[in-house]
Motif scaffolding. Structure first.
Motif, PDB file in Angstrom:
ATOM      1  N   GLY A   1      13.549  90.430 -72.817  1.00 21.18           N
ATOM      2  CA  GLY A   1      13.623  89.284 -73.707  1.00 21.18           C
ATOM      3  C   GLY A   1      12.737  88.136 -73.244  1.00 21.18           C
ATOM      4  N   VAL A   2      12.731  87.868 -71.939  1.00 23.92           N
ATOM      5  CA  VAL A   2      11.868  86.812 -71.400  1.00 23.92           C
ATOM      6  C   VAL A   2      10.401  87.154 -71.642  1.00 23.92           C
ATOM      7  N   ALA A   3      10.033  88.423 -71.428  1.00 22.26           N
ATOM      8  CA  ALA A   3       8.650  88.843 -71.657  1.00 22.26           C
ATOM      9  C   ALA A   3       8.253  88.664 -73.125  1.00 22.26           C
ATOM     10  N   LEU A   4       9.168  88.990 -74.033  1.00 24.72           N
ATOM     11  CA  LEU A   4       8.868  88.839 -75.457  1.00 24.72           C
ATOM     12  C   LEU A   4       8.726  87.369 -75.841  1.00 24.72           C
ATOM     13  N   LEU A   5       9.575  86.510 -75.291  1.00 26.15           N
ATOM     14  CA  LEU A   5       9.472  85.072 -75.581  1.00 26.15           C
ATOM     15  C   LEU A   5       8.163  84.501 -75.046  1.00 26.15           C
ATOM     16  N   LEU A   6       7.765  84.929 -73.852  1.00 26.01           N
ATOM     17  CA  LEU A   6       6.490  84.468 -73.296  1.00 26.01           C
ATOM     18  C   LEU A   6       5.324  84.932 -74.165  1.00 26.01           C
ATOM     19  N   GLU A   7       5.417  86.167 -74.661  1.00 26.54           N
ATOM     20  CA  GLU A   7       4.362  86.668 -75.546  1.00 26.54           C
ATOM     21  C   GLU A   7       4.313  85.858 -76.831  1.00 26.54           C
TER      22      GLU A   7
ATOM     23  N   PHE B   1       5.313  82.676 -77.224  1.00 25.11           N
ATOM     24  CA  PHE B   1       4.762  81.358 -76.923  1.00 25.11           C
ATOM     25  C   PHE B   1       3.248  81.431 -76.756  1.00 25.11           C
ATOM     26  N   SER B   2       2.781  82.484 -76.110  1.00 24.02           N
ATOM     27  CA  SER B   2       1.340  82.644 -75.910  1.00 24.02           C
ATOM     28  C   SER B   2       0.618  82.807 -77.233  1.00 24.02           C
ATOM     29  N   ASN B   3       1.193  83.596 -78.135  1.00 26.34           N
ATOM     30  CA  ASN B   3       0.582  83.785 -79.446  1.00 26.34           C
ATOM     31  C   ASN B   3       0.574  82.491 -80.242  1.00 26.34           C
ATOM     32  N   GLU B   4       1.673  81.733 -80.152  1.00 24.69           N
ATOM     33  CA  GLU B   4       1.746  80.465 -80.885  1.00 24.69           C
ATOM     34  C   GLU B   4       0.709  79.483 -80.363  1.00 24.69           C
ATOM     35  N   GLU B   5       0.581  79.399 -79.029  1.00 30.02           N
ATOM     36  CA  GLU B   5      -0.403  78.478 -78.459  1.00 30.02           C
ATOM     37  C   GLU B   5      -1.817  78.902 -78.831  1.00 30.02           C
ATOM     38  N   SER B   6      -2.066  80.217 -78.838  1.00 28.12           N
ATOM     39  CA  SER B   6      -3.393  80.701 -79.215  1.00 28.12           C
ATOM     40  C   SER B   6      -3.696  80.364 -80.671  1.00 28.12           C
ATOM     41  N   ALA B   7      -2.681  80.503 -81.535  1.00 25.68           N
ATOM     42  CA  ALA B   7      -2.884  80.188 -82.947  1.00 25.68           C
ATOM     43  C   ALA B   7      -3.164  78.699 -83.137  1.00 25.68           C
ATOM     44  N   GLU B   8      -2.410  77.849 -82.405  1.00 28.50           N
ATOM     45  CA  GLU B   8      -2.626  76.407 -82.521  1.00 28.50           C
ATOM     46  C   GLU B   8      -3.992  76.022 -81.982  1.00 28.50           C
ATOM     47  N   LEU B   9      -4.391  76.639 -80.847  1.00 25.97           N
ATOM     48  CA  LEU B   9      -5.702  76.336 -80.289  1.00 25.97           C
ATOM     49  C   LEU B   9      -6.810  76.771 -81.240  1.00 25.97           C
ATOM     50  N   SER B  10      -6.663  77.940 -81.849  1.00 28.39           N
ATOM     51  CA  SER B  10      -7.664  78.417 -82.802  1.00 28.39           C
ATOM     52  C   SER B  10      -7.762  77.488 -84.007  1.00 28.39           C
ATOM     53  N   ALA B  11      -6.589  77.071 -84.499  1.00 25.12           N
ATOM     54  CA  ALA B  11      -6.601  76.151 -85.645  1.00 25.12           C
ATOM     55  C   ALA B  11      -7.247  74.821 -85.275  1.00 25.12           C
ATOM     56  N   GLY B  12      -6.965  74.330 -84.052  1.00 26.17           N
ATOM     57  CA  GLY B  12      -7.575  73.077 -83.614  1.00 26.17           C
ATOM     58  C   GLY B  12      -9.083  73.175 -83.493  1.00 26.17           C
ATOM     59  N   LEU B  13      -9.574  74.287 -82.954  1.00 22.72           N
ATOM     60  CA  LEU B  13     -11.017  74.473 -82.848  1.00 22.72           C
ATOM     61  C   LEU B  13     -11.661  74.560 -84.228  1.00 22.72           C
ATOM     62  N   ASP B  14     -10.974  75.224 -85.155  1.00 24.52           N
ATOM     63  CA  ASP B  14     -11.511  75.307 -86.521  1.00 24.52           C
ATOM     64  C   ASP B  14     -11.643  73.919 -87.133  1.00 24.52           C
ATOM     65  N   ARG B  15     -10.632  73.088 -86.889  1.00 20.74           N
ATOM     66  CA  ARG B  15     -10.700  71.717 -87.452  1.00 20.74           C
ATOM     67  C   ARG B  15     -11.846  70.925 -86.831  1.00 20.74           C
ATOM     68  N   LEU B  16     -12.084  71.127 -85.519  1.00 24.93           N
ATOM     69  CA  LEU B  16     -13.152  70.383 -84.851  1.00 24.93           C
ATOM     70  C   LEU B  16     -14.534  70.848 -85.290  1.00 24.93           C
ATOM     71  N   LEU B  17     -14.669  72.144 -85.532  1.00 24.11           N
ATOM     72  CA  LEU B  17     -15.985  72.693 -85.859  1.00 24.11           C
ATOM     73  C   LEU B  17     -16.325  72.612 -87.334  1.00 24.11           C
ATOM     74  N   THR B  18     -15.301  72.424 -88.173  1.00 22.14           N
ATOM     75  CA  THR B  18     -15.565  72.331 -89.614  1.00 22.14           C
ATOM     76  C   THR B  18     -16.102  70.955 -89.951  1.00 22.14           C
ATOM     77  N   PRO B  19     -17.279  70.854 -90.565  1.00 16.38           N
ATOM     78  CA  PRO B  19     -17.826  69.529 -90.918  1.00 16.38           C
ATOM     79  C   PRO B  19     -16.919  68.802 -91.914  1.00 16.38           C
ATOM     80  N   ARG B  20     -16.690  67.544 -91.626  1.00 17.12           N
ATOM     81  CA  ARG B  20     -15.854  66.747 -92.514  1.00 17.12           C
ATOM     82  C   ARG B  20     -16.721  66.042 -93.555  1.00 17.12           C
ATOM     83  N   PRO B  21     -16.191  65.831 -94.771  1.00 19.28           N
ATOM     84  CA  PRO B  21     -16.947  65.070 -95.793  1.00 19.28           C
ATOM     85  C   PRO B  21     -17.099  63.616 -95.361  1.00 19.28           C
ATOM     86  N   HIS B  22     -18.256  63.015 -95.709  1.00 20.36           N
ATOM     87  CA  HIS B  22     -18.513  61.626 -95.326  1.00 20.36           C
ATOM     88  C   HIS B  22     -17.519  60.698 -96.003  1.00 20.36           C
TER      89      HIS B  22
END
Length: 278
Positions: A240-246, A248-269
């Motif tokens: 159970g601990v291993a599954l929870l860690l997995e 959390f890791s997936n959630e953090e990876s998803a949030e990091l990916s979403a954050g990078l997408d927001r930074l790299l996507t050009p914003r309208p002026h």
């Protein structure tokens, strides 16, 4: 000391199966180590050691004095069941022996397609052998006992394959769904343990004729329930601990990916363009 040195069982089906599997795995490991693409040498050796340990745990639970004492004391039989049905199969799955044993991923991968059904089937096997009629039948028949052990091992492998990856097999089920299946299994084993611990009647009368010098059959039966109850907690909590860690890791990876997408996507002026001005 006499108990440790005596009552070793030469169960030929168990010993023959062990020798064949262990030898085939070591031969396959030697072949696999020669192919760099299959994984690092250290990882392969570590997995091989875990697999061989899983085999040894199951064999020792069946041919050591534990095999003899399991026909005398229900609590010893409970320990044996945990080793054969839970601990040994978990180590085998962690050991990822499929490449060394030349088991094609397709032959095992279909077992992962219905995780809920597979976990339910494993629980049915584990709990079914605790029914008094089957429990007592095992005590008096070597053939039925062998069938019980084989079904325990199969159910354990089926169960753990639903919870963890076993190279080259990868999990298709989300971590939280696997966590829910694990919690359901733990709840079922808890109910079984509580029934035996708090029961006031002898459910397994076949042990009434066994040599109980210190405890009555009822007390021994209650102790077996405690062993099953508490014994399941260790591996289940670790999983159970291993599954929870997995998760959390997936959630953090998803949030990091979403954050990078927001930074790299050009914003309208922010300022409107003014036609006519160049």
């Amino acid at each position: 000391m006499d108990v440790v040195s005596e009552h070793w069982s030469a169960s030929w089906p168990v010993l023959i199966a062990y020798v064949i599997l262990a030898a085939a795995h070591l031969a396959g490991l030697r072949r696999t180590l020669a192919v760099p693409a299959t994984g690092t040498r250290r990882q392969l050796l570590r997995e091989a050691a875990v697999f061989q340990l899983g085999l040894a745990v199951i064999v020792l639970a069946l041919v050591s004095p534990m095999g003899y004492l399991s026909d005398v004391y229900p609590w010893v039989r409970a320990v044996q069941e945990l080793l054969v049905a839970v601990t040994g199969p978990a180590l085998i799955v962690l050991g990822a022996p499929w490449a060394a044993l030349r088991v094609a991923p397709g032959r095992v991968g279909w077992l992962l397609s219905r995780p809920t059904l597979a976990v339910i089937a494993a629980n049915v096997v584990w709990l079914g052998w605790q029914l008094p009629a089957l429990y007592d039948a095992v005590h008096g028949s070597a053939a039925i006992a062998l069938a019980e052990h084989v079904s325990y091992i199969a159910a354990g492998l089926l169960f753990w394959l639903q919870l963890m990856s076993s190279r080259p097999l990868s999990q298709r089920t989300a971590p939280m769904r696997r966590f829910a299946l694990l919690v359901g299994t733990l709840a079922a084993s808890t109910v079984l343990g509580m029934v035996l611990v708090f029961g006031h009647g002898v459910d397994y009368p076949v042990y009434a004729n066994s040599a109980h010098h210190l405890t009555s059959v009822l007390y021994d039966q209650q102790l077996s329930g405690a062993v099953l109850w508490m014994g399941m907690l260790g591996p289940m909590i670790a999983a159970g601990v291993a599954l929870l860690l997995e998760w959390f890791s997936n959630e953090e990876s998803a949030e990091l990916s979403a954050g990078l997408d927001r930074l790299l996507t050009p914003r309208p002026h922010g300022w409107p363009s003014r036609p006519g001005i160049r």
